[in-house]
Design a protein around this motif. Structure first.
Motif, PDB file in Angstrom:
ATOM      1  N   ILE A  24      21.564  45.614   8.015  1.00 50.57           N
ATOM      2  CA  ILE A  24      20.226  45.456   8.593  1.00 50.57           C
ATOM      3  C   ILE A  24      19.614  46.834   8.874  1.00 50.57           C
ATOM      4  N   GLY A  25      20.355  47.711   9.537  1.00 50.96           N
ATOM      5  CA  GLY A  25      19.827  49.033   9.874  1.00 50.96           C
ATOM      6  C   GLY A  25      19.519  49.861   8.635  1.00 50.96           C
ATOM      7  N   CYS A  26      20.425  49.829   7.648  1.00 48.50           N
ATOM      8  CA  CYS A  26      20.209  50.638   6.434  1.00 48.50           C
ATOM      9  C   CYS A  26      19.035  50.105   5.606  1.00 48.50           C
ATOM     10  N   ALA A  27      18.937  48.763   5.502  1.00 50.74           N
ATOM     11  CA  ALA A  27      17.823  48.187   4.734  1.00 50.74           C
ATOM     12  C   ALA A  27      16.493  48.538   5.394  1.00 50.74           C
ATOM     13  N   LEU A  28      16.463  48.471   6.715  1.00 51.67           N
ATOM     14  CA  LEU A  28      15.237  48.808   7.443  1.00 51.67           C
ATOM     15  C   LEU A  28      14.897  50.294   7.272  1.00 51.67           C
ATOM     16  N   ILE A  56      23.356  39.011   5.711  1.00 47.57           N
ATOM     17  CA  ILE A  56      23.270  39.556   4.352  1.00 47.57           C
ATOM     18  C   ILE A  56      22.058  38.907   3.674  1.00 47.57           C
ATOM     19  N   LEU A  57      21.990  37.580   3.775  1.00 50.95           N
ATOM     20  CA  LEU A  57      20.838  36.859   3.221  1.00 50.95           C
ATOM     21  C   LEU A  57      19.526  37.429   3.764  1.00 50.95           C
ATOM     22  N   LEU A  58      19.464  37.661   5.065  1.00 48.06           N
ATOM     23  CA  LEU A  58      18.173  37.966   5.701  1.00 48.06           C
ATOM     24  C   LEU A  58      17.824  39.457   5.715  1.00 48.06           C
ATOM     25  N   ALA A  59      18.640  40.298   5.105  1.00 49.24           N
ATOM     26  CA  ALA A  59      18.385  41.745   5.178  1.00 49.24           C
ATOM     27  C   ALA A  59      17.031  42.152   4.587  1.00 49.24           C
ATOM     28  N   PRO A  60      16.680  41.720   3.362  1.00 49.69           N
ATOM     29  CA  PRO A  60      15.402  42.225   2.828  1.00 49.69           C
ATOM     30  C   PRO A  60      14.188  41.739   3.606  1.00 49.69           C
ATOM     31  N   PHE A  83      13.645  44.918  18.006  1.00 52.64           N
ATOM     32  CA  PHE A  83      14.946  44.336  17.662  1.00 52.64           C
ATOM     33  C   PHE A  83      15.003  43.906  16.199  1.00 52.64           C
ATOM     34  N   ALA A  84      16.149  44.144  15.607  1.00 52.85           N
ATOM     35  CA  ALA A  84      16.484  43.592  14.279  1.00 52.85           C
ATOM     36  C   ALA A  84      17.953  43.209  14.414  1.00 52.85           C
ATOM     37  N   ALA A  85      18.181  42.101  15.111  1.00 54.71           N
ATOM     38  CA  ALA A  85      19.549  41.804  15.559  1.00 54.71           C
ATOM     39  C   ALA A  85      19.795  40.298  15.556  1.00 54.71           C
ATOM     40  N   GLY A  86      21.051  39.930  15.847  1.00 55.77           N
ATOM     41  CA  GLY A  86      21.389  38.513  16.030  1.00 55.77           C
ATOM     42  C   GLY A  86      21.360  37.693  14.753  1.00 55.77           C
ATOM     43  N   HIS A  87      21.719  38.282  13.637  1.00 53.33           N
ATOM     44  CA  HIS A  87      21.634  37.557  12.357  1.00 53.33           C
ATOM     45  C   HIS A  87      22.800  36.608  12.101  1.00 53.33           C
ATOM     46  N   HIS A  88      23.747  36.602  12.997  1.00 52.73           N
ATOM     47  CA  HIS A  88      24.845  35.631  12.985  1.00 52.73           C
ATOM     48  C   HIS A  88      25.448  35.454  11.582  1.00 52.73           C
ATOM     49  N   MET A 122      27.349  35.496   0.701  1.00 51.27           N
ATOM     50  CA  MET A 122      26.634  34.346   0.124  1.00 51.27           C
ATOM     51  C   MET A 122      25.170  34.375   0.558  1.00 51.27           C
ATOM     52  N   LEU A 123      24.307  34.080  -0.389  1.00 53.43           N
ATOM     53  CA  LEU A 123      22.860  34.034  -0.125  1.00 53.43           C
ATOM     54  C   LEU A 123      22.477  32.572  -0.296  1.00 53.43           C
ATOM     55  N   THR A 124      22.737  31.772   0.747  1.00 55.18           N
ATOM     56  CA  THR A 124      22.733  30.314   0.592  1.00 55.18           C
ATOM     57  C   THR A 124      21.913  29.624   1.691  1.00 55.18           C
ATOM     58  N   PRO A 125      20.597  29.774   1.652  1.00 53.95           N
ATOM     59  CA  PRO A 125      19.796  29.119   2.691  1.00 53.95           C
ATOM     60  C   PRO A 125      19.698  27.604   2.528  1.00 53.95           C
ATOM     61  N   GLN A 126      19.914  27.082   1.323  1.00 50.40           N
ATOM     62  CA  GLN A 126      19.684  25.650   1.101  1.00 50.40           C
ATOM     63  C   GLN A 126      20.847  24.756   1.522  1.00 50.40           C
ATOM     64  N   SER A 127      22.070  25.189   1.190  1.00 54.56           N
ATOM     65  CA  SER A 127      23.180  24.244   1.220  1.00 54.56           C
ATOM     66  C   SER A 127      23.548  23.749   2.612  1.00 54.56           C
ATOM     67  N   GLU A 128      23.266  24.521   3.652  1.00 58.63           N
ATOM     68  CA  GLU A 128      23.631  24.045   4.995  1.00 58.63           C
ATOM     69  C   GLU A 128      22.429  23.541   5.782  1.00 58.63           C
ATOM     70  N   ALA A 129      21.227  23.673   5.216  1.00 58.01           N
ATOM     71  CA  ALA A 129      20.027  23.315   5.988  1.00 58.01           C
ATOM     72  C   ALA A 129      19.882  21.800   6.085  1.00 58.01           C
ATOM     73  N   GLN A 130      19.509  21.338   7.250  1.00 54.14           N
ATOM     74  CA  GLN A 130      19.335  19.889   7.456  1.00 54.14           C
ATOM     75  C   GLN A 130      17.862  19.498   7.507  1.00 54.14           C
ATOM     76  N   ALA A 131      16.997  20.447   7.789  1.00 53.12           N
ATOM     77  CA  ALA A 131      15.565  20.133   7.874  1.00 53.12           C
ATOM     78  C   ALA A 131      14.791  21.440   7.721  1.00 53.12           C
TER      79      ALA A 131
END
Ligand SMILES: Cc1cc2nc3c(=O)[nH]c(=O)nc-3n(C[C@H](O)[C@H](O)[C@H](O)COP(=O)(O)OP(=O)(O)OC[C@H]3O[C@@H](n4cnc5c(N)ncnc54)[C@H](O)[C@@H]3O)c2cc1C
Length: 371
Positions: A16-20, A334-338, A325-330, A50-59
């Motif tokens: 996150i820090g390096c991408a920013l 990796i997915l949310l860096a860009p 803040f650019a934190a708390g990405h849990h 993993m760059l996987t926003p779809q597979s675990e999303a419920q709504a």
């Protein structure tokens, strides 16, 4: 430390820090990253990638949209990093196969199809073909998400670090931030193991350590969630897609290794690898794909995810002017860096405004305590 105060100081040199920093430097901002270790030493070097926003999303919600947006930014981001650094970051749009055993209920992904996203229901032969017939016969159905992707997060963090340097950012390793300089209610820099560093603005991107145990001028509810991963080695890459069951995911790498992940444990800042977790991950992987029992054990490691109470990141400005803040990405840093880099850089450089209320620290307002 000497020299002119940077416009922006980024605390923490994970992905996150390096991408920013790379994004800001590319926009002509004078930016310095401070890391008490070096980029990739913590969660960003431990992740599965993993760059996987779809597979675990419920709504559909703001977080889902953010993940889809960020995944969509990856191909251009990776191409740019590759041009600038010459590095291969292991990015592959390989798809994700979410399997279920007999008796497990299938999720409902119609709402994703209605949004124009690809989801394919698989069973029988098509299912076997995706994994070279390696799946357990007890797997009786799956959803395949063709647009989910993967990257090697260690290589990616290194590439983002290099890109930041090439664009003129400074990345100072082995410098620990100890506190924040607040003058008349405004954040003017940080106190470090090497003295005070003034700055026009400070971005807290310190991962699981971002709460700073009381050294921040407000309470940031972020705590570590340990994740352990096991790497097995096979003679050749056994299958192409990411494959998962409800209790394990398998990440094939081009060199023939397969990562098995990952535990979710609230054990404070202890990064140990435990026998129990290694046994459970290997057991779950062999249940999903029995032939993995013949693979060679390669290694195991752990990392600390930065988790907020609602599992959403904390992005943007704070009630303290000068502190961001650019934190708390849990589980999704990796997915949310860009997208994180773009959002926070937009805020700092007067770029397009967007609704960040779902990710603002203000959502924890009752718990916010200004010092
Ligand atoms: C096992 C595991 C698997 C994961 N898998 C995935 C995945 O498949 N996909 C995904 O998107 N995400 C995944 N994640 C989550 C992802 O790794 C994190 O969300 C992401 O790496 C967070 O990045 P970061 O830069 O905020 O934190 P970090 O990478 O932890 O970086 C924080 C940096 O801050 C520095 N720092 C801390 N305190 C100080 C201080 N006082 N002074 C100076 N520097 C300091 C540290 O040295 C560190 O380099 C996984 C995480 C784990 C642990």
């Amino acid at each position: 430390m000497s020299g002119r105060a940077p416009d922006v100081l980024v605390v923490g040199g994970g992905l996150i820090g390096c991408a920013l920093a790379a994004e800001l430097a590319g926009r002509g901002v004078d930016v310095t990253v401070l890391d008490r270790d070096e980029p990739g030493a913590e969660a960003s070097g431990a992740a599965a990638g993993m760059l996987t926003p779809q597979s675990e999303a419920q709504a559909r919600d703001a977080f889902f949209d953010l993940g889809i947006e960020s995944r969509g930014m990856y191909p251009r981001w990776i191409a740019r990093l590759s041009d600038e650094t010459g590095m291969d970051t292991g990015y592959r749009s390989c798809g994700f196969l979410q399997c279920r055993f007999a008796g497990e209920t299938a999720g409902d992904f119609e709402w994703q199809r209605a949004l124009g996203l690809r989801v394919v229901a698989e069973s029988g032969e098509t299912l076997g073909a995706r994994t070279g017939g390696r799946l357990s016969p007890h797997v009786n159905g799956a959803f395949f998400f063709p647009d989910e992707a993967v990257v090697d997060p260690r290589l990616l963090t290194r590439a983002a670090w290099l890109s930041a340097l090439r664009r003129g950012a400074r990345v100072r390793t082995q410098v620990a931030v100890l506190g924040f300089v607040i003058e008349k209610g405004i954040c003017r820099g940080v106190e470090t193991s090497e003295g005070r560093v003034p700055a026009g603005a400070v971005v807290d991107a310190a991962g699981a350590w971002a709460a700073f145990e009381g050294a921040l001028p407000l309470r940031l509810p972020i705590e570590p969630v340990r994740g352990q991963i096991v790497a097995l080695r096979l003679p050749a890459p056994p299958f192409d897609a990411l494959v998962a069951a409800s209790d394990v995911y398998l990440v094939p790498r081009p060199d023939g290794s397969v990562l098995l992940g990952a535990t979710m444990e609230r054990v404070g800042f202890r990064k140990a690898v435990t026998a129990d977790a290694v046994a459970r991950l290997i057991g779950a992987a062999a249940r999903l794909m029995p032939s993995l029992g013949d693979a060679v054990f390669a290694s195991a490691w752990s990392g600390l995810r930065p988790a907020t109470p609602d599992a959403l990141p904390v992005l943007g400005a704070s009630p303290v002017p000068g502190l961001y803040f650019a934190a708390g990405h849990h589980r999704n840093g990796i997915l949310l860096a860009p997208v994180t880099a773009t959002i926070v850089a937009d805020l700092l450089t007067g770029g397009p405004k967007r609704d960040l209320s779902a990710f603002s620290i203000e959502r924890f307002a009752p718990a916010l305590h200004l010092a």
